[in-house]
Design a protein around this motif. Structure first.
Motif: not given
Lengths: 201, 426
Positions: B89, B92, B124-125, B128-129, B131
């Motif tokens: 987090e 990103s 999946q994480i 994400s856009p 990351v």
């Protein structure tokens, strides 16, 4: 009257998820007693060897234990639930078991159009893990999209459709809590199993 | 190749960290793996931005400097850990060091699953856009029953496991090269958007003037009330008058040119008439968009050159200009950055290195001889981009391989005996 815990799924100071739960608390005040629970003061989970959880976690666990159900509102960060919420659930499943067979309803608010769809899916997967084993209300999703525009100045939802959907889901949840109460045949075994689960053995 | 590894845990003891350390040791003949510490990274909180704090900046720097990343995730509650997610987090939120990075996922667990669900979730994480990593597909390495997996020396016991890990890592190293090549190509393809006409605007752009005007310097002086003469100016490490600054810059043994981030030519140390300069400049050109300063056929190469510097593919490239041997002019293009690391333009400096080389040879009693193995002697910068001709540009061939950090293959060793006055210091 049923008692619910409304868990704010973020440690952020400003959160439309908190706003949504505050609205739910007020809107359904005549149907259930709802207490907001924050997760923002928890340390980062480090799996302490002495297996002790911080006092604030014990307090949260006790409240969840005493409640008839839990409503969790999750933001979505990077296609998944926030670290802060994952962290709270790690503590709340570390040699303590407040969530076993506890009815849970998941909602979520996002600034964009998707309304935390992927975070809610992720949260279901987490709550299904053996040490949590919550009873998540099936086939129900509540996505509050464009959440910055969703409330009026008094913090009430402005869109009639949004309110109607929430009313329906909340009524279902109240019934789901009652049904869940009858689904207790495996509770003892579940509970024992988790108590005996020892990753270090 | 250089990789960094992060174990997604802040526990004192972690088998996932052990696994990464094993990989770093065991495969050290193939790849340099540095295991990073996330112990001090705070739990992500968007209301308490710690992006600029040391722990997050440390990870950013290390990741940016690496060719690829290996993440080792435990599994807690059917998912990756809060500790791992929190790091992602931070990486990103305001900064995106993992964007485009090749990432390999591994994981260890106490029981059979070997972190299977955590790995899928982490994948999946990472996609994400925010990351935006390039996750290595397939090739899952799941280390189950981890308590029995390592010996006393923290080496994996099972040969088959090691051999599988080895083949997986080998494939990942190829993946890293492939992805980074792709990234370089995509970035290089962006060069066409480079606006040499300086139609944009940066904070320091002096608005409302005709950049093409011959008296742009006078107009700009008037417009900004620019100081001159004996007025003092505070610099980073000193105070000089504008006159003193001019004495200083004009006495530099090289031609200096300043181009800002908007591709506007703002300054050169005016030493002599254009005819006598290596990179010809005239006072009336100052203020021009750099488009005006190059022949049309050279424009694509100038665009590529500026773009390489702006996008950080390199901070400096060098361009030797072929000559009859009476000179050895080198054109250097050095990216400039502000204190926050934002691109601020180009410092172009041109100098004839032949006198320096001759002096050095004389001093050390050496002479130049032809290298029979040399393949690409002074045709310019480029092995790869055949279309870039150095004489096209007063500058630039697009060649990322021409990075400045490269050392000469062999450093010339001074021959102490031939240096007057030097004593052997052993």
């Amino acid at each position: 009257m049923q008692k619910f815990i409304a868990m704010v799924g973020t440690n952020s100071t400003n959160s439309t998820n908190r706003k949504l739960l505050t609205y739910i608390q007020r809107h359904f005040a005549d149907k259930a007693e709802i207490e907001l629970m924050e997760i923002k003061d928890l340390p980062l989970f480090n799996k302490p060897e002495d297996r002790k959880v911080p006092a604030v976690v014990t307090e949260m666990a006790n409240k969840i234990d005493a409640a008839d159900g839990v409503i969790i509102s999750t933001p979505e960060y990077d296609h998944s639930a926030p670290a802060a919420l994952m962290n709270a659930l790690e503590w709340l499943s570390f040699h303590i078991t407040p969530f076993i067979d506890k009815p849970v309803m998941i909602v979520g608010a996002s600034y964009g159009a998707l309304g935390t769809s992927r975070a809610q899916e992720h949260l279901r997967q987490i709550l299904d893990a053996p040490e949590l084993r919550a009873r998540i209300m099936p086939s129900s999703e509540y996505f509050l999209a464009h959440s910055l525009q969703a409330f009026d100045d008094d913090g009430n939802l402005v869109d009639e459709q949004n309110i109607k959907k929430l009313d329906g889901l909340f009524a279902d949840f109240q019934i789901f809590v009652k049904i869940s109460d009858q689904l207790k045949n495996a509770h003892g075994a579940n509970y024992e199993e988790v108590r005996n689960l020892d990753w270090n053995k | 190749m250089k990789l960094v590894g992060i174990a997604g845990t802040i526990e004192d003891h972690s088998y996932n960290r052990t696994l990464l350390k094993f990989m770093a040791n065991h495969f050290s003949d193939q790849v340099d793996i540095e295991v990073l510490d996330i112990q001090d990274v705070p739990l992500f909180n968007q209301s308490d931005d710690q992006t600029d704090g040391a722990p997050v900046q440390y990870l950013k720097r290390k990741i940016e400097g690496a060719d690829g990343v290996i993440l080792a995730t435990p599994e807690h509650n059917h998912t990756t850990t809060a500790a791992m997610k929190s790091v992602l987090e931070w990486l990103s939120f305001k900064i995106h060091p993992l964007a485009g990075k090749p990432v390999m996922i591994v994981g260890a667990s106490y029981f059979d699953q070997g972190s299977s669900r955590a790995q899928l979730n982490l994948r999946q994480i990472l996609e994400s856009p925010g990351v935006d990593a390039n996750v290595f597909p397939g090739n899952e390495f799941l280390l189950g029953n981890v308590r029995d997996a390592f010996d006393d020396q923290n080496n994996l016991k099972d040969d088959k496991t090691i051999s599988f890990l080895s083949s997986t890592l080998k494939k990942f190293l190829t993946f890293v090269t492939t992805i980074n090549d792709m990234n370089a190509k995509v970035a290089a393809a962006d060069w066409e958007s480079e606006d040499l006409g300086a139609h944009g605007h940066v904070d320091t752009t002096i608005d409302g003037l005709d950049m093409h005007a011959a008296d742009w310097v006078d107009q700009a002086t008037k417009k900004t009330n620019a100081v001159s003469g004996d007025t003092y100016v505070r610099l980073d490490c000193g105070v000089l008058t504008v006159d003193q600054l001019n004495y200083f810059l004009n006495s530099m043994p090289m031609e200096l040119t300043y181009v800002d981030a908007n591709n506007q030519f703002l300054y050169y140390n005016h030493q002599t008439d254009p005819e006598n300069m290596s990179a010809k400049r005239a006072p009336a050109q100052v203020g021009n968009p750099i488009e005006d300063c190059h022949p049309k056929r050279a424009i694509p190469h100038v665009k590529q050159a500026v773009h390489i510097l702006r996008s950080g593919q390199t901070d400096l490239f060098k361009l030797p200009v072929p000559s009859d041997g009476s000179k050895a002019d080198m054109h250097y293009y050095q990216a400039m950055h502000d204190k926050d690391g934002n691109y601020a333009g180009i410092n172009e400096f041109v100098l004839d290195i032949l006198p320096i080389v001759k002096y050095y040879l004389g001093l050390t009693g050496q002479k130049l001889v032809k290298d029979p193995n040399a393949t690409d002697a002074l045709t310019g910068a480029s092995k790869k981009s055949d279309d870039a001709k150095p004489d096209d540009v007063s500058g630039a061939s697009a060649n990322t391989d021409e990075a400045p950090a490269e050392k000469p293959a062999e450093e010339p060793k001074p021959d102490v005996d031939s240096v007057s006055g030097a004593s052997a210091n052993n």
